[in-house]
Design a protein around this motif. Structure first.
Motif, PDB file in Angstrom:
ATOM      1  N   GLU A 302       0.720  -0.796   0.244  1.00 34.04           N
ATOM      2  CA  GLU A 302       0.182   0.297  -0.259  1.00 34.04           C
ATOM      3  C   GLU A 302       1.048   1.345   0.164  1.00 34.04           C
ATOM      4  O   GLU A 302       0.300   1.900  -0.699  1.00 34.04           O
ATOM      5  CB  GLU A 302      -0.499  -0.458   1.503  1.00 34.04           C
ATOM      6  CG  GLU A 302      -1.942   0.920   1.396  1.00 34.04           C
ATOM      7  CD  GLU A 302      -3.298   1.033   2.524  1.00 34.04           C
ATOM      8  OE1 GLU A 302      -3.011   1.798   2.205  1.00 34.04           O
ATOM      9  OE2 GLU A 302      -2.934   0.041   3.095  1.00 34.04           O
ATOM     10  N   GLU A 303       2.346   1.142   1.229  1.00 38.46           N
ATOM     11  CA  GLU A 303       2.697   2.449   0.509  1.00 38.46           C
ATOM     12  C   GLU A 303       3.172   2.513  -0.431  1.00 38.46           C
ATOM     13  O   GLU A 303       3.737   3.347  -0.975  1.00 38.46           O
ATOM     14  CB  GLU A 303       3.914   2.642   2.116  1.00 38.46           C
ATOM     15  CG  GLU A 303       3.517   2.312   3.068  1.00 38.46           C
ATOM     16  CD  GLU A 303       2.309   0.943   3.757  1.00 38.46           C
ATOM     17  OE1 GLU A 303       2.341   0.028   3.148  1.00 38.46           O
ATOM     18  OE2 GLU A 303       2.061   0.790   4.997  1.00 38.46           O
ATOM     19  N   VAL A 304       3.992   1.686  -1.275  1.00 40.60           N
ATOM     20  CA  VAL A 304       4.958   1.741  -2.250  1.00 40.60           C
ATOM     21  C   VAL A 304       4.102   2.214  -3.124  1.00 40.60           C
ATOM     22  O   VAL A 304       4.262   3.066  -4.124  1.00 40.60           O
ATOM     23  CB  VAL A 304       5.219   0.441  -2.576  1.00 40.60           C
ATOM     24  CG1 VAL A 304       5.647   0.550  -4.430  1.00 40.60           C
ATOM     25  CG2 VAL A 304       6.452  -0.090  -2.261  1.00 40.60           C
ATOM     26  N   LEU A 305       2.048   2.068  -3.535  1.00 36.16           N
ATOM     27  CA  LEU A 305       1.721   2.306  -4.291  1.00 36.16           C
ATOM     28  C   LEU A 305       1.737   3.798  -4.145  1.00 36.16           C
ATOM     29  O   LEU A 305       1.043   4.574  -5.144  1.00 36.16           O
ATOM     30  CB  LEU A 305       0.463   1.244  -4.508  1.00 36.16           C
ATOM     31  CG  LEU A 305       0.979   0.058  -4.553  1.00 36.16           C
ATOM     32  CD1 LEU A 305      -0.592  -0.976  -4.972  1.00 36.16           C
ATOM     33  CD2 LEU A 305       0.920   0.744  -6.670  1.00 36.16           C
ATOM     34  N   SER A 306       1.224   3.399  -3.293  1.00 38.28           N
ATOM     35  CA  SER A 306       0.315   5.603  -2.693  1.00 38.28           C
ATOM     36  C   SER A 306       1.982   6.761  -2.704  1.00 38.28           C
ATOM     37  O   SER A 306       1.443   7.784  -3.069  1.00 38.28           O
ATOM     38  CB  SER A 306       0.084   5.744  -1.116  1.00 38.28           C
ATOM     39  OG  SER A 306      -0.537   7.321  -0.933  1.00 38.28           O
ATOM     40  N   LEU A 307       2.511   6.359  -1.947  1.00 39.72           N
ATOM     41  CA  LEU A 307       3.605   7.469  -1.469  1.00 39.72           C
ATOM     42  C   LEU A 307       4.587   7.327  -3.244  1.00 39.72           C
ATOM     43  O   LEU A 307       4.994   8.484  -3.678  1.00 39.72           O
ATOM     44  CB  LEU A 307       4.754   6.861  -1.097  1.00 39.72           C
ATOM     45  CG  LEU A 307       4.422   6.857   0.202  1.00 39.72           C
ATOM     46  CD1 LEU A 307       5.541   6.069   1.229  1.00 39.72           C
ATOM     47  CD2 LEU A 307       3.952   8.438   0.923  1.00 39.72           C
ATOM     48  N   PHE A 308       4.249   6.481  -3.783  1.00 36.67           N
ATOM     49  CA  PHE A 308       5.058   6.930  -5.626  1.00 36.67           C
ATOM     50  C   PHE A 308       4.211   6.876  -6.077  1.00 36.67           C
ATOM     51  O   PHE A 308       5.004   7.738  -7.471  1.00 36.67           O
ATOM     52  CB  PHE A 308       5.954   5.336  -5.962  1.00 36.67           C
ATOM     53  CG  PHE A 308       7.197   4.727  -5.596  1.00 36.67           C
ATOM     54  CD1 PHE A 308       8.101   6.420  -6.027  1.00 36.67           C
ATOM     55  CD2 PHE A 308       7.302   3.982  -4.256  1.00 36.67           C
ATOM     56  CE1 PHE A 308       9.573   5.433  -5.087  1.00 36.67           C
ATOM     57  CE2 PHE A 308       8.345   4.470  -3.962  1.00 36.67           C
ATOM     58  CZ  PHE A 308       9.581   4.736  -4.100  1.00 36.67           C
ATOM     59  N   PHE A 309       3.185   6.254  -6.512  1.00 37.97           N
ATOM     60  CA  PHE A 309       2.444   6.965  -7.788  1.00 37.97           C
ATOM     61  C   PHE A 309       1.233   7.547  -7.724  1.00 37.97           C
ATOM     62  O   PHE A 309       0.774   8.175  -8.366  1.00 37.97           O
ATOM     63  CB  PHE A 309       1.946   5.495  -8.531  1.00 37.97           C
ATOM     64  CG  PHE A 309       3.171   4.602  -8.682  1.00 37.97           C
ATOM     65  CD1 PHE A 309       3.732   5.119 -10.123  1.00 37.97           C
ATOM     66  CD2 PHE A 309       3.292   3.266  -7.982  1.00 37.97           C
ATOM     67  CE1 PHE A 309       4.699   4.275 -10.319  1.00 37.97           C
ATOM     68  CE2 PHE A 309       4.340   2.910  -8.209  1.00 37.97           C
ATOM     69  CZ  PHE A 309       5.255   2.953  -9.546  1.00 37.97           C
ATOM     70  N   GLY A 310       0.504   7.673  -5.905  1.00 36.22           N
ATOM     71  CA  GLY A 310      -0.598   8.595  -6.124  1.00 36.22           C
ATOM     72  C   GLY A 310      -1.741   7.787  -5.156  1.00 36.22           C
ATOM     73  O   GLY A 310      -1.819   6.493  -5.914  1.00 36.22           O
ATOM     74  N   PRO A 311      -2.152   7.991  -4.897  1.00 39.33           N
ATOM     75  CA  PRO A 311      -3.766   7.786  -3.935  1.00 39.33           C
ATOM     76  C   PRO A 311      -4.562   6.525  -4.502  1.00 39.33           C
ATOM     77  O   PRO A 311      -4.979   5.598  -4.101  1.00 39.33           O
ATOM     78  CB  PRO A 311      -4.208   8.770  -3.055  1.00 39.33           C
ATOM     79  CG  PRO A 311      -4.227   9.989  -3.530  1.00 39.33           C
ATOM     80  CD  PRO A 311      -2.899   9.615  -3.935  1.00 39.33           C
ATOM     81  N   GLU A 312      -4.679   6.763  -5.412  1.00 34.29           N
ATOM     82  CA  GLU A 312      -5.683   6.512  -6.213  1.00 34.29           C
ATOM     83  C   GLU A 312      -5.171   4.970  -7.180  1.00 34.29           C
ATOM     84  O   GLU A 312      -5.745   4.995  -7.417  1.00 34.29           O
ATOM     85  CB  GLU A 312      -5.982   7.464  -7.722  1.00 34.29           C
ATOM     86  CG  GLU A 312      -4.600   7.681  -9.118  1.00 34.29           C
ATOM     87  CD  GLU A 312      -4.538   8.506  -8.828  1.00 34.29           C
ATOM     88  OE1 GLU A 312      -3.564   9.506  -9.318  1.00 34.29           O
ATOM     89  OE2 GLU A 312      -3.718   9.090  -7.551  1.00 34.29           O
TER      90      GLU A 312
END
Length: 472
Positions: A302-312
């Motif tokens: 979850e953190e990888v996707l949110s922090l690198f690419f955005g919450p969507e």
């Protein structure tokens, strides 16, 4: 060919290549709307699918025959003559169906699609020639420069308002640079084509085509099905998760590229013992990376996707974990599958591909409709687990395949130790920013390496040989 040094060169280049691409995708997803980024992924999917009839397995056949050392000039001339016909047919078909393609994908880019396909096929063909000359390490800087050129041009054009078209232009220019450099590095002269050599090439390529189809379907089928059944947002989220997990395959792909021509040469010399020891060592090495990567993904998806690419993109957290498990099977498949083809039995590898692709084609839409787009990842993981079982059985017919069970067990122990430390750290220092995430990931890598180095079997089988190669 020094397998260790050559693999290291390819691994370093491909790692840099992957991080350049990873950074570019991060920039594109934060600059452009998700539905626009999906058009780029669909472009890559389409150009990947079109490369199948444009190549008809000829690149793999060319590398195989050149590595055997018989009539190289005549072999290259015959392959290029065959390739010119198939590529021309595909390009004419794409131009004729241009309006339909543009309508389906929502943007006018038929010309860029044709240009990208031609540049890609010429570049990849000459990379196969260099590899067939047992100079795999020489292709490493070529592939890296291609990616740097593409990203540099794409980022510049996107920043100036060109949108997705700027990304596609960068792709075409990068592939063109790749072709020119590979052509200049090729040592094999272009000989006169012959019917005999074309038959020899086609005897291998007809099965290599099936493998290529399976590889392309494996890479892009889920994206296409999700695009048909769900929205573009899910396409982008799934593809981003897929690209993250591809980082795990950097080592296995680097080893795969190097051992194919070498095993082919050893097979022509009947050096069975060298083949067996190389395959066993390669399997043990690739799983040293994929096992802890799966544990890390379960903790930080979850953190990888949110922090690198955005919450969507957090909607793909479960997908990321499932795909990371699937990449564990795939890293093993990379070694076993290429070994079967190097032993001149591409027909067996093709059979395994047909079965696994068939399973995926049936299961993916059913699971997407019943449990959501996580079902696509489950279908892919299950299909390629079956593929791994089948290819293991086939390879065992020709060589003694020893799976390093104890070694992998120690990988699991080291990975669990790493997980325990990271979960404890998370309780004290929550992941609330990119710097914290990267610091904790780096800590996890250090813990895993330290525990692994303390285990004699892992130290002697993986770490010590790896350090020896790095020291040169």
């Amino acid at each position: 060919m020094d397998l260790g040094r050559s693999t290291l060169k390819v691994l370093v280049a491909r790692t840099a290549n992957a991080f350049v691409f990873f950074g570019a995708i991060t920039y594109f997803t934060r600059t452009l709307p998700a539905d626009r980024v999906s058009a780029f992924f669909l472009y890559l999917a389409l150009i990947g699918l079109l490369s199948i009839p444009a190549d008809v397995g000829m690149r793999g056949a060319l590398e195989k025959r050149l590595s055997e050392g018989d009539a190289p000039g005549e072999t290259l001339g015959s392959a290029l003559a065959f390739k010119a016909v198939t590529l021309a047919v595909v390009c004419v078909a794409v131009l004729a169906l241009g309006p339909l393609i543009e309508s389906a994908l929502g943007m006018p880019f038929t010309g860029l699609l044709v240009a990208g396909l031609v540049a890609q096929e010429l570049g990849r063909t000459y990379l196969s020639v260099v590899r067939g000359e047992l100079r795999v390490g020489d292709t490493a800087p070529i592939e890296l420069v291609r990616r740097v050129v593409w990203v540099g041009i794409a980022v510049t054009l996107v920043s100036r308002g060109w949108g997705v078209r700027g990304i596609l232009i960068g792709h075409v220019v990068g592939r063109t640079v790749e072709f020119c450099w590979a052509f200049l590095h090729c040592r094999t002269p272009i000989g006169r084509p012959s019917v005999e050599q074309i038959r020899s090439l086609f005897a291998f390529s007809k099965y290599q085509t099936v493998t290529s189809v399976g590889g392309r379907v494996y890479q892009w089928m889920d994206v296409v099905i999700i695009g048909l059944l769900l929205s573009g947002t899910y396409v982008s989220a799934y593809e981003v998760a897929w690209q993250v997990t591809l980082l795990v395959l950097l080592l296995s792909k680097s080893i795969e590229l190097n051992i194919f021509p070498q095993i082919s040469r050893w097979d022509s010399e009947a050096s069975t013992e060298r083949i067996e020891s190389t395959i066993s060592r390669a399997v043990g090495i690739v799983l040293f990376v994929s096992v802890p990567a799966l544990v890390g993904a379960a903790i930080y998806a979850e953190e990888v996707l949110s922090l690198f690419f955005g919450p969507e993109y957090v909607i793909a957290s479960v997908v990321l974990v499932i795909l990371m498990a699937e990449k564990t099977f795939q890293s093993y498949n990379d070694i076993v599958g290429t070994s079967i083809r190097a032993l001149d039995r591409p027909d067996l590898s093709a059979k395994a591909i047909v079965v696994s692709v068939g399973l995926n084609l049936v299961a993916s839409p059913l699971l997407i409709l019943t449990i959501g787009f996580e079902g696509a990842a489950l279908a892919t993981g299950g299909a390629w687990f079956v593929n791994a079982l089948m290819q293991t059985r086939y390879l065992s017919r020709f060589v003694e395949l020893t799976f390093p069970v104890r070694l992998v067990g120690w990988y699991a122990v080291a990975s669990l130790a790493m997980a325990g430390v990271l979960l404890a750290i998370r309780q004290v220092v929550p992941v609330d920013g990119l710097v914290v995430l990267l610091a904790q990931v780096a800590l996890g890598v250090c813990v895993y390496l330290a525990v692994s180095a303390a285990i004699p079997r892992v130290r002697d089988s993986v770490i010590a040989p790896g350090m020896s190669v790095v020291r040169g």
